[in-house]
Structures are given as C-alpha cells and as structure tokens.
Design a protein around this motif. Sequence first.
Motif, PDB file in Angstrom:
ATOM      1  N   PRO A 222      33.671  40.225  55.819  1.00 40.79           N
ATOM      2  CA  PRO A 222      34.977  40.621  55.292  1.00 40.79           C
ATOM      3  C   PRO A 222      35.768  39.489  54.621  1.00 40.79           C
ATOM      4  CG  PRO A 222      35.039  40.521  57.691  1.00 40.79           C
ATOM      5  CD  PRO A 222      33.612  40.302  57.289  1.00 40.79           C
ATOM      6  N   VAL A 223      36.331  39.831  53.462  1.00 36.47           N
ATOM      7  CA  VAL A 223      37.336  38.987  52.823  1.00 36.47           C
ATOM      8  C   VAL A 223      38.679  39.374  53.447  1.00 36.47           C
ATOM      9  CG1 VAL A 223      38.507  38.459  50.646  1.00 36.47           C
ATOM     10  CG2 VAL A 223      36.042  38.912  50.669  1.00 36.47           C
ATOM     11  N   VAL A 224      39.499  38.404  53.759  1.00 37.48           N
ATOM     12  CA  VAL A 224      40.826  38.713  54.277  1.00 37.48           C
ATOM     13  C   VAL A 224      41.837  38.509  53.150  1.00 37.48           C
ATOM     14  CG1 VAL A 224      42.615  38.062  55.947  1.00 37.48           C
ATOM     15  CG2 VAL A 224      40.210  38.147  56.650  1.00 37.48           C
TER      16      VAL A 224
ATOM     17  N   ALA B 235      36.659  44.163  53.193  1.00 37.15           N
ATOM     18  CA  ALA B 235      37.927  43.421  53.176  1.00 37.15           C
ATOM     19  C   ALA B 235      38.875  43.956  54.235  1.00 37.15           C
ATOM     20  CB  ALA B 235      38.583  43.527  51.805  1.00 37.15           C
ATOM     21  N   LEU B 236      39.655  43.030  54.788  1.00 36.77           N
ATOM     22  CA  LEU B 236      40.764  43.378  55.683  1.00 36.77           C
ATOM     23  C   LEU B 236      42.042  42.954  54.968  1.00 36.77           C
ATOM     24  CD1 LEU B 236      39.249  41.796  58.944  1.00 36.77           C
ATOM     25  CD2 LEU B 236      39.102  44.199  58.211  1.00 36.77           C
TER      26      LEU B 236
ATOM     27  N   SER C  78      34.993  35.735  55.380  1.00 35.97           N
ATOM     28  CA  SER C  78      34.091  35.073  54.434  1.00 35.97           C
ATOM     29  C   SER C  78      34.926  34.320  53.401  1.00 35.97           C
ATOM     30  CB  SER C  78      33.197  36.105  53.750  1.00 35.97           C
ATOM     31  OG  SER C  78      33.982  37.055  53.065  1.00 35.97           O
ATOM     32  N   GLN C  79      36.153  34.759  53.202  1.00 35.38           N
ATOM     33  CA  GLN C  79      37.044  34.162  52.202  1.00 35.38           C
ATOM     34  C   GLN C  79      38.456  34.647  52.519  1.00 35.38           C
ATOM     35  OE1 GLN C  79      35.893  35.354  48.246  1.00 35.38           O
ATOM     36  NE2 GLN C  79      37.201  33.868  47.239  1.00 35.38           N
ATOM     37  N   ILE C  80      39.446  33.800  52.252  1.00 34.54           N
ATOM     38  CA  ILE C  80      40.832  34.236  52.443  1.00 34.54           C
ATOM     39  C   ILE C  80      41.531  34.207  51.090  1.00 34.54           C
ATOM     40  CG2 ILE C  80      43.077  33.551  53.402  1.00 34.54           C
ATOM     41  CD1 ILE C  80      41.626  32.772  55.957  1.00 34.54           C
ATOM     42  N   LEU C  81      42.160  35.330  50.728  1.00 34.07           N
ATOM     43  CA  LEU C  81      42.877  35.418  49.456  1.00 34.07           C
ATOM     44  C   LEU C  81      44.336  35.750  49.737  1.00 34.07           C
ATOM     45  CD1 LEU C  81      40.328  37.661  47.489  1.00 34.07           C
ATOM     46  CD2 LEU C  81      40.489  35.154  47.446  1.00 34.07           C
ATOM     47  N   TYR C  82      45.218  35.100  48.989  1.00 39.02           N
ATOM     48  CA  TYR C  82      46.645  35.388  49.111  1.00 39.02           C
ATOM     49  C   TYR C  82      47.065  36.222  47.900  1.00 39.02           C
ATOM     50  CZ  TYR C  82      46.845  31.656  52.639  1.00 39.02           C
ATOM     51  OH  TYR C  82      46.651  30.877  53.756  1.00 39.02           O
TER      52      TYR C  82
END
Length: 488
Positions: free
Chosen positions: A294-296, A430-431, A448-452
């Motif tokens: 999951p991408v957060v 994604a969460l 797996s990755q954090i996006l803002y």
Amino acid sequence: MRVFCASIATETNTFSPLRTDFSDFEESFYAAPGDHPETPTLCSGIFPSLRKRARRGEISLAEGTATWAEPGGLVNKDTWQRLRDEVLGQLRASLPVDAVVLGLHGAMIADGCIDCEGELIEAVREIVGMRTRIGVTFDPHSHLSDKRVQNADVITVFKEFPHTDFTETAEACVDLTLRATRGEIDPVISVFDVRMMEVLPTSRPPMRGFVDKIIDMEQSGDALSISTIHGFMAGDSPDLGAKMLVITDNDKPTGDRLAENLGLELFSFRGTTRPEFLTPKIALETAERQVTGPVVIADVWDNPGGGVAGDSTILLREALSLGLTDFAFGTIWDPMAVRICHAAGEGAQLNLRFGGKTSAMAGDPIDGKVTVIKTQKNAVQSFGTSVVPLGDCAVVQIDGIDVVLNTNRAQAFSPDLFTNLDIDISGKKALVVKSTNHFHGAFEPIASQILYCAVEGPYPSDPSRNKYKNLSRPIWPIVDNPHAKEVA
Ligand SMILES: [Zn+2]
C-alpha cells in the motif's frame, strides 16, 4: 513537597464551521481527579510522570481534572469557564502546594477569551503566589503569549512533529519544576519571536537536524531546556507564529542570545520545510501504478487534528471518477451515515449519502450504492501508547473502495484504524488518511511509499490569504522580511 497537577487541552481552529462544547471534551477524553489512566494521553503526560515520583515518596500529589477535546471550532464561553473554574477550585482545595504542573495544548480560544491558557496560568499564579513554582507543557502548534511566559517558571514543548516525544516533554517539565522547587536551579525563560508561520515536520530535513541539534545542546548543558513553538495557522491569535524558547539557570543574557540565534536559524528555513504536496489526481494515479504494497496518501488539509470536520469527499470523489479499486479511505466523519449503516447491519446493501455535510468547502456528499462490510461500536486506534476513540464506526464499500465512517472526529494516527475494523491493508493499493504528519510514524513501516496530497478548501492553509483580525505583528509569509530592522 506537595504538587498539584491538571490538564485542559484542545486546539481551536477559529475558521472552522464547528463549535466545541463540554460534550466534545467528554467524548474525546475526560478524567475526574484520580481517574486518569496509567497511560498518558498527548497533553496529560505529566500525570504518569508525577505519579511515578509520588510512588517513590518524592512528592505528595494532588490530582485535578485531565481533559482533552479533539481539535475543533471556537470553544463556547460556558465550557471554558466551567473547565477553568473546576481546575482552579481543585487547586484552592489542595492548598498549600509547593508546585503546580499543568499539561496544556496552548491553542485554545474560547468565545470571549483569546488566550485561555494565559488566563489559566495567570489565575493559578494569583492563587499560589510568587514562591510556588509553576511548570507547563505545550504542544508546538500553539500561541505563546507574554502572559504565559510571565506567570510560568518552566515551559517545555513537544520537540517532535509527529509528537512522539510527549512523555519526554512531560518528564522534562516535571524534572525542572521539582528541581526549581527544591532550590537546585533558578529557571529563567528567554523568548525570541521568529515571526514566521510555517509547517515544520521534524521527520525530514531541515527540521530533523534542527531538533537533533537542540537535543545535543540540552544534553551538553548549554541551557536547561530549549523549545520551539511552531504556531497554529488556523487560530486567529495576536501571538500567531513560531517562537523560540530557552530556559537557563538564571542566565538571561545567554538565554536571550541563544533564543535569537536559534530563532533566526529557524526563520532561514522558511519555504523549505514542507514535503512536496501533490494534486489529488497525481497522488491517486501514482498510487494506482504502485505494485508492491500500500501507498499511504495523506489528505493533509482535511485533518480533524487541525480542527476541521474531517468529512471532505474531494479525494474520494476523484478516486471514484478515476475508477480506482482496492483503495481504503479512513476516516470520513458522518455520525448520521454510521447510524444508518448500523441499522442496516453487516452485509446490507443500500443507497447511502455520506460525507461533505459540514461546510461548503469540503466537497458535496457522496451518493451511491454501498455494501456495509463492518459495523463496530466504540472503535479505537492507537497513537503510541495512547488509545484514541473513533466512536461507533461503519466500513462501507463503494465501487471497490472501502471507506471507514466514524462518529468521533479523529485524525489518522495508526494503521490499526483499518485493521481493527478487519480491513486487510496488505491487499490494498493505497490507504488514504486524513492527517498532516502525525500518521507518519506508525504508517511508515507498512507503506511502500508516502505521498502528501493538498486539497485546498476545508483548512485555512495559506497564512498570507487568511483573514486574521487579531494579528498585528508582522509575520512571514504575510510580509517578506519581518526582521528587516534586526538584520539590516
Ligand atoms: Zn500539534
């Protein structure tokens, strides 16, 4: 040595359509004297810290009320006066005391009171007199008024954002206040007004290095304590903005110099501290392409922790229109929809309207056919050792997307917000969570990755555009160089 302690805390977004009353404090956290749990909550870390010393026989402890309301809108007058008078009455009944320790947030604004914490500390000072030591902890997202500094002997502030160090901050406050009470030190507070309103996450440079440097300086004895007030841009306070606070052992010139040097260094970080904020479309499409777990995605401005409702549908609507599946959204605040889902029961399919109901700025409600996947009374998530109530919750599935609906507004702190409701997060692409940065600590290990993602609307996220009525000091980014005279 006899010590009194109490905690009143909330963060007031004066631009929010919400209002805060006593039931909001009861709903989030309210402990009558003696009822505080052994685990600390964010602003009441002083309770376990003082109890430990009481058990060791170092102090006798008189506990007052400890309460916290999820950040929201203006606190109504009766609620503020009730809580203030409750704690002051408990203090009077506990006299004489040698020290008072207060766990405050520092950004509470009530109808008719622009500086609740300043008023409280001043009233405590009037009751206990000049010889009793007063220690206070604050959240950095607060407004540091002169009234607070003049009436407190010790002020410590969470250094970390996310606030993972609330226990250490309480320990430092208690330690310094008790040492001062025993006459071992004579704390003197120096403050430098940084005149800047910026988002300052400490999980990344340059703030990471700045906090590490401050901790090193404390440990090497440059000062008794060094704290940074970040400020809270959604609170219309005359003291809005960052301030640097240094406590020395009766060495004001050194404290003043240190506070100014560190404050100007902090000012030099303006414009460089935020992570990259993506548009909804780019954030969602980036997550869709991810194949390894999951991408957060943080919906940074619809963060109930900043006092907004947390019912924005803008990102969810975009995900639905892009046809994305295997996404999970947590949470959208909608007590009415939760009630309907509980009445329908798990497995039910129904047409549901949810989210987007509290203001014109957070998108329209979603209307669609949903399946109720899970209903849960009194759901919780964790934040470190704290347990955060989400109230009754329902998980609904709409076009392949799981959505957690809740009744207690709460920002996302931990993946157990999903897993406690039986959502298998490892199977999600994604969460999407509503939080500015507090989610980071607990979500990073599973992401797996954090996006803002910045969705303009619900939150007053640009100080240069916000219509502050109570601000008269020049601060960046409203003016380019508020220190023009000092650095000329
Ligand atoms: Zn904070």
